[in-house]
Design a protein around this motif. Structure first.
Motif, short mmCIF file in Angstrom:
data_model
loop_
_atom_site.label_atom_id
_atom_site.label_comp_id
_atom_site.label_asym_id
_atom_site.label_seq_id
_atom_site.Cartn_x
_atom_site.Cartn_y
_atom_site.Cartn_z
N GLY A 1 25.08 32.45 -7.79
CA GLY A 1 26.54 32.49 -7.75
C GLY A 1 27.07 33.26 -6.55
O GLY A 1 28.17 32.96 -6.04
N PHE A 2 26.29 34.24 -6.07
CA PHE A 2 26.72 35.01 -4.90
C PHE A 2 26.79 34.12 -3.65
O PHE A 2 27.57 34.40 -2.73
N PHE B 1 27.79 30.96 -3.58
CA PHE B 1 29.08 30.26 -3.64
C PHE B 1 30.23 31.22 -3.30
O PHE B 1 31.19 30.84 -2.63
N LEU B 2 30.10 32.47 -3.78
CA LEU B 2 31.12 33.46 -3.45
C LEU B 2 31.14 33.74 -1.95
O LEU B 2 32.22 33.84 -1.34
N ALA B 3 29.95 33.84 -1.36
CA ALA B 3 29.87 34.09 0.09
C ALA B 3 30.46 32.93 0.88
O ALA B 3 31.16 33.14 1.88
N GLY C 1 32.86 30.90 -0.13
CA GLY C 1 34.31 31.00 -0.27
C GLY C 1 34.89 32.08 0.63
O GLY C 1 35.94 31.88 1.26
N LEU C 2 34.21 33.22 0.68
CA LEU C 2 34.69 34.32 1.54
C LEU C 2 34.62 33.94 3.01
O LEU C 2 35.52 34.29 3.79
N SER D 1 30.88 38.39 4.06
CA SER D 1 30.30 37.26 3.34
C SER D 1 28.79 37.19 3.55
O SER D 1 28.05 36.72 2.67
N VAL E 1 27.28 39.58 1.08
CA VAL E 1 27.36 39.00 -0.27
C VAL E 1 26.28 37.94 -0.46
O VAL E 1 25.65 37.86 -1.53
#
Length: 228
Positions: A161-162, A164-166, A168-169, A220, A223
């Motif tokens: 999940g990190f 996908f977060l990275a 997005g960031l 990012s 992350v």
């Protein structure tokens, strides 16, 4: 003519695809641990399963019958017997030296006990990269041997999940750095504008948007590494 924006998004797409392809085995393969060494499935033949590690000798698990398994490490055999009863999952672990331990499953957490019923704690002490055995300590914790013997206790690594977060960031940071329309949108979404009548973004706001965009893109990367 390709714009910097199109080049950026093509680059992000390619990196995302390559990261997904090369990272998939890391996140999907189930593994178990013997101290600092990580093992994953390598092959199976005649009820003998082999697990390999890049940092230690292979581990083999032989299924003797429905209730008994043997873990083989560097020529040493560790006998695992399933002593479970209704509502209680238990195992008996017998070491090559004759020592016997019991392991209980407490809501997925394996707890080890010696023959006197005292809990056994796994102590990890290292010097120059090598583990230092304490007096009376076995080569491997009983709970780790049970984990090796039963795939149900093998786990998946990382937190994808990190990634996908990275991603997005990274996109958010690029848009904050590159596009004035996005900067304006973020300005009008900010609750601070409610403090002023007919507020408009200032040159300083645009400058700080670019700076913050760079910081977010750099963050990012950090992350993304948290996923592993």
């Amino acid at each position: 003519m390709k714009t910097p924006g199109s080049i950026f998004f093509v680059f992000v797409l390619l990196v995302s695809i390559l990261t997904g392809v090369f990272s998939r085995p890391y996140f999907t393969d189930r593994v178990f641990y013997l101290y600092e060494d990580t093992y994953k499935f390598s092959g199976e033949q005649d009820r003998l399963v082999t697990y390999h590690s890049s940092t230690a000798a292979p581990v083999q698990v032989r299924t003797d019958d429905e209730l008994h398994r043997t873990v083989i490490i560097s020529g040493q055999s560790y006998a695992i017997a399933d002593k479970s009863v209704p509502y209680s999952t238990k195992f008996r672990v017998t070491y090559p030296n004759g020592h016997v331990y019991s392991v209980e499953d407490n809501n997925g957490l394996l707890l080890s006990y010696d023959d006197k019923g005292n809990i056994v704690m796994a102590i990890q002490a290292y010097a120059n990269g090598e583990r230092i055995k304490q007096e009376g300590e076995e080569d491997f914790p009983p709970s780790a041997l049970v984990s090796a013997a039963y795939p149900d206790y093998h786990v998946k690594r990382g937190m994808p999940g990190f990634l996908f977060l990275a991603l997005g960031l990274l996109i958010f940071g690029w848009c904050s750095f590159r596009y004035q329309a996005f900067q304006d949108l973020m300005f009008h979404l900010s609750p601070q504008r409610l403090m002023y009548e007919n507020p408009e973004p200032s040159d300083f706001y645009y400058f700080m948007s670019k700076v913050s965009g760079i910081i977010v893109m750099m963050g990012s990367i950090f992350v993304a590494f948290k996923a592993y």
